[in-house]
Scaffold this motif. Structure first.
Motif, PDB file in Angstrom:
ATOM      1  N   MET A  50       0.916  -1.254  -0.166  1.00 33.14           N
ATOM      2  CA  MET A  50       0.116   0.080   0.169  1.00 33.14           C
ATOM      3  C   MET A  50       0.802   1.240  -0.005  1.00 33.14           C
ATOM      4  SD  MET A  50      -2.836  -2.020   1.604  1.00 33.14           S
ATOM      5  CE  MET A  50      -2.249  -3.581   1.311  1.00 33.14           C
ATOM      6  N   LYS A 100      -0.716  10.905  -3.143  1.00 34.24           N
ATOM      7  CA  LYS A 100      -1.830  11.294  -2.591  1.00 34.24           C
ATOM      8  C   LYS A 100      -1.618  12.420  -1.774  1.00 34.24           C
ATOM      9  CE  LYS A 100      -5.435   9.149  -0.088  1.00 34.24           C
ATOM     10  NZ  LYS A 100      -5.839   8.011   0.781  1.00 34.24           N
ATOM     11  N   SER A 108     -13.800  10.714  -7.511  1.00 37.96           N
ATOM     12  CA  SER A 108     -13.054  11.288  -6.457  1.00 37.96           C
ATOM     13  C   SER A 108     -13.020  12.939  -6.686  1.00 37.96           C
ATOM     14  CB  SER A 108     -11.648  10.652  -6.742  1.00 37.96           C
ATOM     15  OG  SER A 108     -10.885  11.376  -7.315  1.00 37.96           O
ATOM     16  N   ARG A 144      -0.285  13.196 -13.847  1.00 39.53           N
ATOM     17  CA  ARG A 144      -0.099  12.086 -14.497  1.00 39.53           C
ATOM     18  C   ARG A 144       1.370  11.604 -14.088  1.00 39.53           C
ATOM     19  NH1 ARG A 144       2.008   9.536 -19.622  1.00 39.53           N
ATOM     20  NH2 ARG A 144       3.762  11.393 -19.311  1.00 39.53           N
TER      21      ARG A 144
END
Lengths: 344, 510, 333
Positions: free
Chosen positions: C1, C8, C275, C321
């Motif tokens: 993870m 993020k 999102s 990206r």
């Protein structure tokens, strides 16, 4: 591993599509209407307006409609390539303003003979930048060209200092020929539109490049797996788009020998409206130049017809809205085989 | 067990589509507490049957009973409300939402004014997760979970829904062995609680291990139900295809020519390491291993879709660099990819255009596509591969899986490659087409092609290959000649010594 | 993870970092280039910035929930103009003549109702026909603009009510009225999207529509509610803006949708739906307004604003990206 319905003959995607089509005849009617619906609507429109005003089908009126649609039409031809390749180009409106302003400014600076190629080079550079970002960097085309819409508008304002651009000596230039001239009685804008439509229609339908555009838009991954350089195809689609925009900018500038900074504002969406009316899918992989031309002409004739029956130009916006929704809805409904129930 | 009334019973279900009788009088029942396998070739009607049960299709004839009461499943929601729960092969989760929100999707506990009752939501979810003994929490974002754990979320969702019957559609397709064990425990739990389980799978070993009864469909018709303990693989196969499938080991030896492709020390990230092999003209080399063993990635590297981190590729003894599929094609390498629909075909295009796509730049007359030459190529490979389509104008998406695959193969044969790589050549196509494709592969080798076959199906690899390379976790374990290979030593090689360690690792990940 | 955590974090905080960067840049650059003596980070200047952000900000907040839902709304500019006309014109309708200043709440209500109706119409078409929201709202962008013109031709619609102007320019607890509207809208929509069943379902629909349908979430009504909300917010934006300016030009609000979408994308909301963050959009709105003011402050012409914002939008997309890319593991397709 799954036995999806697509694995069997006679069935395509969509789990529900067949269930309501109980008879072949209904389905066939639906298919026919879906395929030809826009042409039928077009014909009905023409009949309606002709009954309302007998000037509508007069040759000079038809000529006038095509002539006034030519600039939008030329832009739509280029954007058709982009849309079939599965992308969008929202920057064509501000790019057209840019080319018109630039060519007018350079006209007085270096003369029309040099101004035109210089303007084409600059506009193509903008198209190449779009193509680089969307094709090679694989960025989302909606956002990229939205950003370019804004950026090119800023570029135009910076270039012109915010002022309108006019040719100083309007009498002594041959520059007006692209927007105002006639050859054998046919207005030059119509000839340019027709010629470009014929050339680009052939490119799309008959050349390897055209085939690749459909493949990339239909399934980009499979196209890559077939050895097609997808990025390059997308790049050239944007180049094609900017080439058409430069031509449209030239026609626009030549028509009035002067231009505002915002002359192309909003055209990007009208262009899309025409392409959608023609029946191309924004998902890519479908559409033709011929259909786009039909879409452009429908828009033009609606506008003209409404004016002829005495309505203001802005009524066409409302009518276009309704037609776009109906056209796409019928298309979707027919593909699901539910057209008749949708109408009923 | 047979005394109890079935939880779900179908009676003479008929479902027709224009021109096709997809289900032709199918009857089928699931008893409480049993695992009932549903088998059949692709296209036999399993999916259609499931869609009828799931309320997506309405049957033209026949009746459905839940707890022996006749019901109508008009929508997926109604089916769900009646206690029929699907665990789909393609996961249907919202990745950005939490585990709890996914489990109670559409049924979030509410407070006044439409507010979410988070305390209740998390408490309930953690209770269920506790039962499943999983290593994640109700608040975890689903996108952060492994595929197997995402499947556990789906199962947890099924557990909240007071299911009478749970339908598993190819549940083990993407699971590791350790994860399979957890799944089988869950299924055992469900049946212990009186839930009926429908288990759709192609994997015989699982079928024999897991199920109580087996129902078989063929061509939309119900072919019978067998008690698992009293049957064997042959009987099932016979019911499925109407004859025994003869997939024996390859004992034909082609004339071997020069080395066409040589790979030395090829590595690519964590996908595979230090892979070396050669393929001669006239030879079929099979790559066998589990999903994730790195076989597809090797093919993708050879075809220019991945950049190797080390190693060299030699074609006809010359070192080559391949950076794109276009490069690979120029060097005479072709790839029939793993996923026909997303990688192999532009489904909305017609047969001819799909087939000539890689060589469209060369099929020209002046600046234009030479359509006559295209049609000629299509006709040639339609005849050679026996592609059944009314005309080249047919949209590829409308063809059957087997014919679609033949279009892909024809597309690459028409390029006259030196090296032909076929990845899972018979996945999802019917048995008839399967053996045609196997014969074709042998035939190609006989004509001097160097062929690489990647497959997860052992009979297929044994049947077509001259040599078999066994892979495990990105490493080549062993190369077998067709004389020395047996099913046993092949299985050992692909699971091998490292297997226990891998199990432990997978268990930790779960 | 582990992979994704860094990106993020960077993405979540990026817009605020960008704002800080802008503040520093324009403060420092302003020292050398500014034509005025005032510091860039002057308190009044910042208050004004929030006030000026409000009209576009309110629309952008609405656009965020539409995009989380997996849709887009190109018609907000036309809705904005039409609601502005209803607001100003209704104040001079004879039937309301006896109301005195009570005409103000009535006019507001009428304008807001118009917005809700226009949004509902979009939503209804998307719901009932299954036509993509991009096409539906592209059409209604034209159609609603046509209605704007049909109302008063090419003439501007004007009505100044000084009570209204005073209210619009008032300050409560230091903040201007429009700023308060923006703050309340941001808070309300944040709560709606993060704490209510409707909001969570809207996320689920944008994320995985099929799954939402299979779970029994009724996609159409949720989308329609969101379109009604953005219609309401476009109207509210018009109320905030025209209460003060008192005159609607029929071309007003053109490119409004593009500015709103730019702010939303700068805030990191995905185009594909599922999102997004209300607060980050707020940041995006502030960042754009800061850029406008900042470029003015250092003496760059207003024309450069478009250029810079367009390029920043593309740069943000590129960085996003790069942060999400899986490096060499991704297939080159």
């Amino acid at each position: 591993m799954t036995d999806a319905p697509g694995d069997r003959p006679g069935r395509t995607s969509g789990p529900r599509q067949e269930e309501e089509a109980t008879g072949m005849s209904k389905e066939q009617i639906g298919r026919f209407l879906a395929r030809q619906g826009i042409l039928i609507a077009f014909v009905l429109f023409i009949i309606g307006f002709t009954l309302a005003n007998n000037r509508f089908l007069a040759p000079d009126n038809i000529m006038g409609v095509i002539r006034s649609s030519a600039i939008l039409g030329v832009m739509a031809l280029g954007v058709t390539f982009v849309v079939i390749s599965g992308n969008l180009d929202l920057s064509v409106g501000s790019m057209m303003s840019f080319s018109a302003i630039v060519v007018l400014d350079l006209h007085d600076a270096i003369g029309p003979g040099l101004a035109i190629p210089a303007m084409f080079a600059m506009t193509l550079a903008l198209g190449a930048f779009n193509g680089f970002l969307v094709g090679y960097l694989k960025l989302n085309s909606l956002i990229v060209t939205l950003g370019m819409l804004s950026a090119i508008h800023g570029l135009t304002l910076t270039y012109s200092g915010g002022k309108n651009m006019d040719i100083a000596d309007k009498e002594g230039t041959w520059f007006g020929v692209f927007g105002q001239g006639t050859i054998l009685g046919i207005p030059v804008p119509i000839l340019i539109f027709a010629l470009l439509a014929a050339i680009l229609g052939t490119v799309l339908a008959k050349t390897p490049f055209g085939r690749k555009v459909y493949a990339v838009g239909g399934n980009g991954v499979a196209a890559t797996f077939s050895g097609i350089r997808r990025a390059r195809v997308v790049f050239f689609c944007y180049l094609m788009s900017s080439l058409c925009v430069a031509t449209a900018g030239l026609m626009q500038a030549s028509r009035s020998l002067g231009s505002q900074n915002t002359v192309g504002q909003g055209l990007e969406l009208e262009v899309l409206a025409a392409i959608i009316l023609g029946g191309a899918s924004l998902m890519g992989g479908s559409g033709t130049i011929f259909k786009t031309v039909i879409g452009v002409l429908i828009l033009g004739f609606i506008q003209n017809g409404l004016l002829l029956v005495g309505l203001q130009f802005y009524v066409q916006y409302v009518v276009t809205w309704i037609i776009i929704i109906l056209a796409v809805w019928l298309d979707i409904a027919a593909k699901r085989g539910r057209l008749l129930s949708a109408i009923a | 067990m047979t005394e109890k009334p079935p939880v779900l019973r179908l009676e003479n279900i008929v479902k027709t589509f224009p021109g096709v009788r997809a289900l032709d009088g199918v009857s089928f029942s699931v008893l409480p507490g049993e695992v009932h396998a549903l088998m059949g070739e692709n296209g036999a009607g399993k999916s259609t049957l499931m869609k009828v049960i799931g309320g997506i299709y309405q049957p033209n004839e026949g009746r459905i009973f839940v707890d022996e009461k006749p019901v109508v499943m008009a929508t997926p929601l109604e089916s769900k409300a009646k206690g029929i729960v699907f665990i789909h092969q393609e996961l249907s989760l919202a990745e950005e939402l939490s585990v709890a929100e996914n489990i109670y999707l559409g049924e979030l506990p509410r407070k006044s004014f439409g507010r979410v009752d988070w305390a209740t939501l998390y408490a309930r979810t953690n209770e269920i997760l506790g039962k499943l003994n999983v290593g994640f929490d109700a608040r975890t974002r689903v996108g952060e979970l492994s595929i197997a754990n995402q499947q556990m979320v789906e199962i947890a969702r099924a557990l909240t829904q007071k299911a009478k019957a749970v339908i598993f559609d190819e549940p083990t397709a993407s699971l590791t062995d350790a994860e399979k064990v957890v799944l089988f425990d869950v299924i055992a739990d469900l049946t212990a609680n009186g839930v009926g389980v429908v288990y759709i799978s192609h994997r015989m070993e699982e079928i024999f291990k897991m199920t109580d009864r087996i129902s078989v469909l063929r061509d939309g018709q119900y072919r019978g139900t067998l008690v698992t303990a009293e049957t064997d693989q042959d009987e099932i196969t016979q019911l499925m295809i109407g004859r025994s499938l003869d997939l024996t080991r390859n004992d034909r030896h082609s004339e071997l020519g020069d080395v066409a492709l040589e790979v030395r020390g090829l590595s690519c990230g964590h996908f595979y390491r230090d892979v070396s092999f050669e393929v001669r003209r006239g030879e079929v080399v099979g790559f066998y291993g589990l999903v994730g063993a790195g076989r597809t990635e090797i093919a993708e590297t050879l075809f220019g879709l991945r950049e190797p981190s080390a190693g060299t590729i030699l074609l006809d003894g010359k070192k080559v660099r391949i950076h794109s599929p276009a490069d690979a094609i120029a060097h005479g390498i072709s790839l029939v990819p793993e996923d026909r629909k997303t990688q192999g075909l532009v489904l909305g295009m017609n047969c001819r255009d799909n087939m000539t796509l890689p060589q469209i730049d060369d099929l020209t007359a002046g600046p234009f596509v030479a359509e006559g030459a295209e049609v000629a190529i299509f006709d040639q490979y339609r005849d050679r591969l026996d592609i059944r389509t009314p005309s080249w104008r047919q949209i590829v998406g409308n063809l059957s899986g087997g014919n679609q695959q033949k279009i892909v193969i024809g597309k690459w044969l028409s390029m006259h490659p030196t090296v032909l790589i076929v990845d899972e050549p018979t996945r999802g196509i019917d048995v008839g087409s399967k053996s045609e494709i196997h014969n074709l592969i042998r035939d190609l080798a006989a004509h001097g092609y160097a062929v690489i076959v990647i497959s997860s199906e052992m009979p297929e690899v044994l049947h077509v290959s001259d040599r078999i390379i066994a892979m495990y976790h990105g490493e080549m374990i062993r190369t077998f000649t067709s004389d020395e290979v047996t099913e046993d030593n092949l299985i050992q090689a692909i699971s091998g010594d490292a297997r226990d360690g891998a199990m432990a690792a997978a268990a930790q990940g779960a | 993870m582990a992979p994704g955590t860094l990106s993020k974090f960077l993405k979540g905080g990026a817009i605020w970092g960008f704002i800080v960067l802008e503040l520093i840049f324009f403060s420092v650059a302003g020292e050398f280039l500014s034509l005025s003596d005032k510091a860039f980070m002057d308190f009044d200047n910042m208050l004004l910035l929030f006030k000026q952000s409000a009209p576009i900000g309110i629309v952008a907040i609405g656009m965020t929930i539409i995009m989380i839902n997996g849709n887009i709304d190109l018609s907000v500019g036309a809705t904005f103009a039409l609601c502005g006309i209803v607001l100003l014109d209704s104040m001079s309708w004879p039937i309301f003549a006896g109301l005195g200043n009570w005409v103000i709440p009535v006019a507001w209500a009428l304008a807001l109702l118009t917005g809700i109706l226009l949004g509902a119409l979009n939503g209804l078409i998307v719901w009932k026909t299954g036509v993509d929201a991009f096409i539906v709202t592209l059409g209604s962008m034209l159609g609603y603009r046509g209605l704007v013109f049909m109302y008063n031709g090419e003439q501007p619609t004007s009505h100044l009510n000084w009570t209204l102007v005073d209210f619009a320019e008032a300050q409560f607890f230091g903040l201007h009225t429009p700023t308060w509207f923006l703050i309340v809208v941001t808070a309300a929509l944040w709560y709606l999207m993060n704490r209510t069943v409707h909001g969570r379902n809207a996320f689920a629909i944008g994320d995985n529509r099929e799954a939402a349908i299979n779970a029994g979430i009724r996609v159409g009504p949720h989308m329609m509610i969101n379109f009604m909300i953005i219609g309401f917010l476009a109207a509210l934006s018009a109320v905030v803006f025209y209460s003060e300016s008192g005159s609607v030009n029929p071309n007003d609000g053109q490119l409004y949708e593009l500015w709103a979408i730019t702010a939303v994308v700068l805030g990191g909301t995905k185009l594909s739906g599922g999102s997004g963050s209300i607060l980050a959009t707020f940041g995006g709105v502030v960042a754009i307004q800061l850029l406008r003011k900042g470029l003015g402050h250092i003496g760059a012409g207003t024309e450069t604003v478009n250029l810079v914002i367009g390029l920043i939008l593309i740069a943000v997309l590129f960085l996003d990206r790069q942060l999400n890319i899986k490096g060499k593991e991704a297939l080159r397709v």
